[in-house]
Design an enzyme around this catalytic site. Structure first.
Site, PDB file in Angstrom:
ATOM      1  N   SER A   8       0.801  -1.224   0.000  1.00  0.00           N
ATOM      2  CA  SER A   8       0.000   0.000   0.000  1.00  0.00           C
ATOM      3  C   SER A   8       0.834   1.274   0.000  1.00  0.00           C
ATOM      4  O   SER A   8       0.322   2.344  -0.301  1.00  0.00           O
ATOM      5  CB  SER A   8      -0.974   0.027   1.189  1.00  0.00           C
ATOM      6  OG  SER A   8      -0.296   0.320   2.389  1.00  0.00           O
ATOM      7  N   LYS A  66       0.752   4.142   6.833  1.00  0.00           N
ATOM      8  CA  LYS A  66       0.038   5.011   5.901  1.00  0.00           C
ATOM      9  C   LYS A  66       0.530   6.458   6.071  1.00  0.00           C
ATOM     10  O   LYS A  66       1.228   6.795   7.014  1.00  0.00           O
ATOM     11  CB  LYS A  66      -1.479   5.002   6.171  1.00  0.00           C
ATOM     12  CG  LYS A  66      -2.155   3.663   5.981  1.00  0.00           C
ATOM     13  CD  LYS A  66      -2.324   3.308   4.537  1.00  0.00           C
ATOM     14  CE  LYS A  66      -3.084   2.040   4.337  1.00  0.00           C
ATOM     15  NZ  LYS A  66      -2.327   0.814   4.539  1.00  0.00           N
TER      16      LYS A  66
END
Length: 167
Positions: free
Chosen positions: A92, A129
């Site tokens: 990600s 993230k």
């Protein structure tokens, strides 16, 4: 770009000149032509940082702490005592040059800035993230278009700042 932004340098060329100067002085050495291929060399005093397991770069998964080994970081780092390392699993954050298998060194803190890359702990589950603090609710954003943003409720999250990345 990260070095340019963190140091407030005017251009990528200025960063390149500084890195070349550090190479000439023997302070850093290239391990290849890829991003993040510089290593610090020499006799810099170091401090041990525990490698505490893995962190997903994808959907948050249960955070399990288990010391897998130790990593040496420069002991001149004033936060060396509050650092820990995690091995990244997933894709990600691939567009931020954080890929599966990378080690990330994290400083546990509650003080984050807009757009910093964090290891977020959400109700016992962790993920890597970029944090977006612009709206009413913080949002975790992947650096891969295949992943949806993850809004956070203030009462259920804790995070650490990725203070250094190692591959």
């Amino acid at each position: 770009r990260e070095i340019r932004d963190r140091l407030g340098l005017p251009s990528i060329g200025a960063v390149r000149d500084h890195v070349r100067a550090l190479e000439r002085k023997g302070i850093v050495q290239r391990r290849g032509r890829k991003a993040r291929s510089l290593t610090v060399v020499g006799s810099t005093p170091s401090a041990p940082v525990p490698i505490l397991g893995t962190v997903p770069a994808g959907v948050p998964l249960e955070a399990v702490e288990a010391t897998e080994g130790w990593l040496s970081v420069p002991s001149g780092n004033p936060t060396a005592k509050t650092l820990f390392a995690l091995r990244v699993r997933g894709d990600s954050m691939k567009d931020a040059a954080i890929v599966d298998g990378d080690l990330v060194v994290v400083e546990k803190t509650a003080d984050v800035q807009q757009a910093e890359i964090v290891v977020a702990l959400i109700e016992g589950e962790a993920t890597v993230k970029r944090i977006d603090l612009r709206g009413e609710v913080p949002v975790l954003r992947a650096a891969n278009a295949a992943y949806a943003p993850l809004p956070l409720a203030y009462e259920n999250w804790h995070f650490g700042i990725l203070s250094h990345l190692l591959s």
